[in-house]
Design a protein around this motif. Structure first.
Motif, mmCIF file in Angstrom:
data_model
loop_
_atom_site.group_PDB
_atom_site.id
_atom_site.type_symbol
_atom_site.label_atom_id
_atom_site.label_comp_id
_atom_site.label_asym_id
_atom_site.label_seq_id
_atom_site.Cartn_x
_atom_site.Cartn_y
_atom_site.Cartn_z
ATOM 1 N N MET A 18 -3.578 -6.518 -9.736
ATOM 2 C CA MET A 18 -3.001 -5.188 -9.531
ATOM 3 C C MET A 18 -1.480 -5.270 -9.456
ATOM 4 O O MET A 18 -0.775 -4.464 -10.065
ATOM 5 C CB MET A 18 -3.576 -4.553 -8.264
ATOM 6 C CG MET A 18 -5.034 -4.235 -8.367
ATOM 7 S SD MET A 18 -5.645 -3.541 -6.811
ATOM 8 C CE MET A 18 -7.366 -3.961 -6.952
ATOM 9 N N LEU A 19 -0.979 -6.249 -8.709
ATOM 10 C CA LEU A 19 0.465 -6.431 -8.624
ATOM 11 C C LEU A 19 1.044 -6.714 -10.008
ATOM 12 O O LEU A 19 2.077 -6.155 -10.393
ATOM 13 C CB LEU A 19 0.814 -7.565 -7.656
ATOM 14 C CG LEU A 19 0.492 -7.314 -6.186
ATOM 15 C CD1 LEU A 19 0.675 -8.594 -5.378
ATOM 16 C CD2 LEU A 19 1.319 -6.180 -5.618
ATOM 17 N N ASP A 20 0.381 -7.578 -10.769
ATOM 18 C CA ASP A 20 0.836 -7.880 -12.131
ATOM 19 C C ASP A 20 0.883 -6.619 -12.987
ATOM 20 O O ASP A 20 1.767 -6.452 -13.818
ATOM 21 C CB ASP A 20 -0.081 -8.904 -12.804
ATOM 22 C CG ASP A 20 0.055 -10.307 -12.242
ATOM 23 O OD1 ASP A 20 1.077 -10.597 -11.580
ATOM 24 O OD2 ASP A 20 -0.865 -11.122 -12.476
ATOM 25 N N HIS A 21 -0.065 -5.732 -12.784
ATOM 26 C CA HIS A 21 -0.168 -4.508 -13.584
ATOM 27 C C HIS A 21 0.855 -3.445 -13.172
ATOM 28 O O HIS A 21 1.403 -2.756 -14.021
ATOM 29 C CB HIS A 21 -1.592 -3.952 -13.478
ATOM 30 C CG HIS A 21 -1.855 -2.771 -14.342
ATOM 31 N ND1 HIS A 21 -1.927 -2.860 -15.716
ATOM 32 C CD2 HIS A 21 -2.054 -1.475 -14.030
ATOM 33 C CE1 HIS A 21 -2.166 -1.648 -16.217
ATOM 34 N NE2 HIS A 21 -2.250 -0.803 -15.210
ATOM 35 N N TRP A 22 1.123 -3.308 -11.864
ATOM 36 C CA TRP A 22 1.990 -2.228 -11.384
ATOM 37 C C TRP A 22 3.441 -2.622 -11.183
ATOM 38 O O TRP A 22 4.344 -1.884 -11.574
ATOM 39 C CB TRP A 22 1.479 -1.684 -10.050
ATOM 40 C CG TRP A 22 0.123 -1.087 -10.064
ATOM 41 C CD1 TRP A 22 -0.446 -0.361 -11.071
ATOM 42 C CD2 TRP A 22 -0.853 -1.153 -9.029
ATOM 43 N NE1 TRP A 22 -1.713 0.013 -10.718
ATOM 44 C CE2 TRP A 22 -1.985 -0.453 -9.470
ATOM 45 C CE3 TRP A 22 -0.863 -1.740 -7.769
ATOM 46 C CZ2 TRP A 22 -3.121 -0.324 -8.691
ATOM 47 C CZ3 TRP A 22 -2.001 -1.611 -6.994
ATOM 48 C CH2 TRP A 22 -3.115 -0.906 -7.455
ATOM 49 N N VAL A 23 3.676 -3.737 -10.514
ATOM 50 C CA VAL A 23 5.041 -4.079 -10.089
ATOM 51 C C VAL A 23 5.920 -4.340 -11.314
ATOM 52 O O VAL A 23 5.581 -5.120 -12.184
ATOM 53 C CB VAL A 23 5.042 -5.262 -9.112
ATOM 54 C CG1 VAL A 23 6.459 -5.691 -8.770
ATOM 55 C CG2 VAL A 23 4.272 -4.899 -7.839
ATOM 56 N N GLY A 24 7.028 -3.632 -11.352
ATOM 57 C CA GLY A 24 7.934 -3.699 -12.485
ATOM 58 C C GLY A 24 7.626 -2.659 -13.547
ATOM 59 O O GLY A 24 8.390 -2.490 -14.500
ATOM 60 N N ARG A 25 6.516 -1.936 -13.380
ATOM 61 C CA ARG A 25 6.120 -0.913 -14.343
ATOM 62 C C ARG A 25 5.986 0.482 -13.743
ATOM 63 O O ARG A 25 6.127 1.474 -14.445
ATOM 64 C CB ARG A 25 4.795 -1.297 -14.988
ATOM 65 C CG ARG A 25 4.873 -2.541 -15.808
ATOM 66 C CD ARG A 25 3.572 -2.783 -16.550
ATOM 67 N NE ARG A 25 3.669 -4.018 -17.285
ATOM 68 C CZ ARG A 25 2.906 -5.069 -17.067
ATOM 69 N NH1 ARG A 25 1.967 -5.026 -16.155
ATOM 70 N NH2 ARG A 25 3.074 -6.160 -17.765
#
Length: 166
Positions: free
Chosen positions: A96-103
Motif C-alpha cells: 500500500m505504501l509503495d502504491h500511495w506514497v509519492g503518488r
C-alpha cells in the motif's frame, strides 16, 4: 495490543474507534472528500461523516459493511486524498505504501514507532504532519493498547521532515 494481537487477527483488522478518528476529523478542512481503501465495515467513514467529511469511494479486500465494494487497495487507480487505518502487518502495509506514497496525498493511522524503522525510511521522507493520538483502545473495551499511535500525513513530494537513514 494491536501489533501483538495481529498474530490472532489474520486480516489485521482493527476497527477505528471514534476516539482515534475525532482528532483528525477536527483538523481536516470542512467537508473534506476522501477515499477509504481499507474500509472494512466503514467505522472510520461513519466517524468522519459525523464531522461533515465525505467519503467518495470506499472499498476493502474483504468488505464487511454496506456500500463498501470489494477491491484491493493496491488496485486503486483513483485520485484524491486517501484517509485510512491500514493493516500494520508489514507484508500487507508495504504494498500500500509503495502504491500511495509519492503518488497520492494520504492520512494514515499508524503506530508512532513505525517512522523509526529502517524499512519505513523511504516513505517517511514524505511525511509533513503528524497528529499524535497516544494509546488507543483497539479492542473496544476502553483499555488502551501498549503502542502509541498517530495520524501521519504523507505528501506527494518529499518533505524531508523525517530524514532518510544514511
Amino acid at each position: 495490543t494491536r501489533t501483538d494481537s495481529a498474530v490472532t487477527n489474520s486480516r489485521n483488522l482493527w476497527p477505528t474507534p471514534l476516539k482515534a478518528a475525532a482528532p483528525l476529523a477536527r483538523i481536516l478542512p470542512p467537508f473534506t472528500t476522501y477515499v477509504e481503501p481499507c474500509a472494512a465495515a466503514g467505522q472510520l467513514i461513519g466517524h468522519l461523516g459525523r464531522f461533515g467529511h465525505v467519503c467518495v469511494d470506499a472499498f476493502d479486500i474483504d468488505p464487511c459493511g454496506p456500500g463498501i465494494r470489494k477491491q484491493d487497495a493496491v488496485d486503486d487507480t483513483g485520485v484524491g486524498l486517501v484517509i485510512t487505518n491500514p493493516p500494520y502487518a508489514w507484508h500487507m502495509l508495504q504494498p500500500m505504501l509503495d502504491h500511495w506514497v509519492g503518488r497520492r496525498e494520504c492520512w494514515l493511522l499508524l503506530p508512532w514507532d513505525m517512522t523509526c524503522n529502517v524499512r519505513m525510511s523511504p516513505y517517511a521522507v514524505h511525511i509533513d504532519r503528524i497528529l499524535p493520538l497516544g494509546r488507543v483502545s483497539w479492542m473496544g473495551n476502553g483499555k488502551a493498547g501498549m503502542d502509541n499511535s498517530g495520524w501521519f500525513h504523507f505528501r506527494i513530494e518529499p518533505q524531508n521532515m523525517v530524514l532518510p537513514r544514511a
